[in-house]
Design an enzyme around this catalytic site. Sequence first.
Site, PDB file in Angstrom:
ATOM      1  N   GLU A 136      -1.929   0.141   5.612  1.00 25.76           N
ATOM      2  CA  GLU A 136      -2.286  -0.601   6.559  1.00 25.76           C
ATOM      3  C   GLU A 136      -2.860   0.032   7.860  1.00 25.76           C
ATOM      4  O   GLU A 136      -3.615  -0.463   8.389  1.00 25.76           O
ATOM      5  CB  GLU A 136      -0.806  -0.977   7.036  1.00 25.76           C
ATOM      6  CG  GLU A 136      -0.091  -2.195   6.188  1.00 25.76           C
ATOM      7  CD  GLU A 136       1.157  -2.674   6.654  1.00 25.76           C
ATOM      8  OE1 GLU A 136       1.826  -3.405   6.018  1.00 25.76           O
ATOM      9  OE2 GLU A 136       2.091  -1.770   7.277  1.00 25.76           O
TER      10      GLU A 136
ATOM     11  N   GLY B 100       1.397  -8.051  10.396  1.00 27.28           N
ATOM     12  CA  GLY B 100       2.564  -8.368  11.120  1.00 27.28           C
ATOM     13  C   GLY B 100       3.193  -7.012  11.473  1.00 27.28           C
ATOM     14  O   GLY B 100       2.366  -5.906  11.538  1.00 27.28           O
TER      15      GLY B 100
END
Length: 235
Positions: free
Chosen positions: A112, A91
């Site tokens: 990430e 996301g």
Amino acid sequence: MHTDSAASAMTQDELKALVGRAALAYVEPGQVIGVGTGSTVNRFIDALAASKIAIAGAVSSSEASTLRLQAHGIPVFDANEVPELSVYIDGADEIEPGGCMIKGGGAALTREKIVAAQARRFICIADESKWVARLGRFPLPVEVIPMATQRLIRQFAALGGSARVRLRDGVPLVTDNGQHILDVTGLTIDDPLAFESMVNNWPGVVTVGVFAHQRAHLCLLGTPQGVRTIAFDAA
């Protein structure tokens, strides 16, 4: 840009579930995929488990996602065990028309970024509230080594930003990497690539939550009209 079948008015949580399911179209059996962190990614993990797509496993960007994947019986590999990932699905806190993002609201930005760099393709899944013309409305997360905190706060102040240490239960939040997070407000990021390069070079910064070097190739954006599929040129 392409719009899928229309949907009636939906809550933000329903939009997250919608894009989580839509991301399954980019997952193929037998692959090891990268999986990000956050509430929208949780919806993707749940949809992946329900789909019964027989992936080989996943590389996860956070302890929380690892636990969720394992609870569904999906094998999780260390990033060092996998030379390349076919796709990374995650996301964003903000995404702009060039595919650059602000990420790190869940404090997993460093992992990430590592997993994104390992993947051939980055699929961003988000609801339409995350779409912005320019980055900077959402507080910018920066993972920092604690001894550099006050100097980095002063460096952001010199740019017109106000940086604060993120707290949890009244004490600094500690990331999965054992570091702290600064949240920076008051910035408008006109050149995400240059800004990311600059801040990443400041001593004491582990990584900044601007994803321009690892920007999205594709965004699946949940809207009341359905899923908008937005491809970014030369990402």
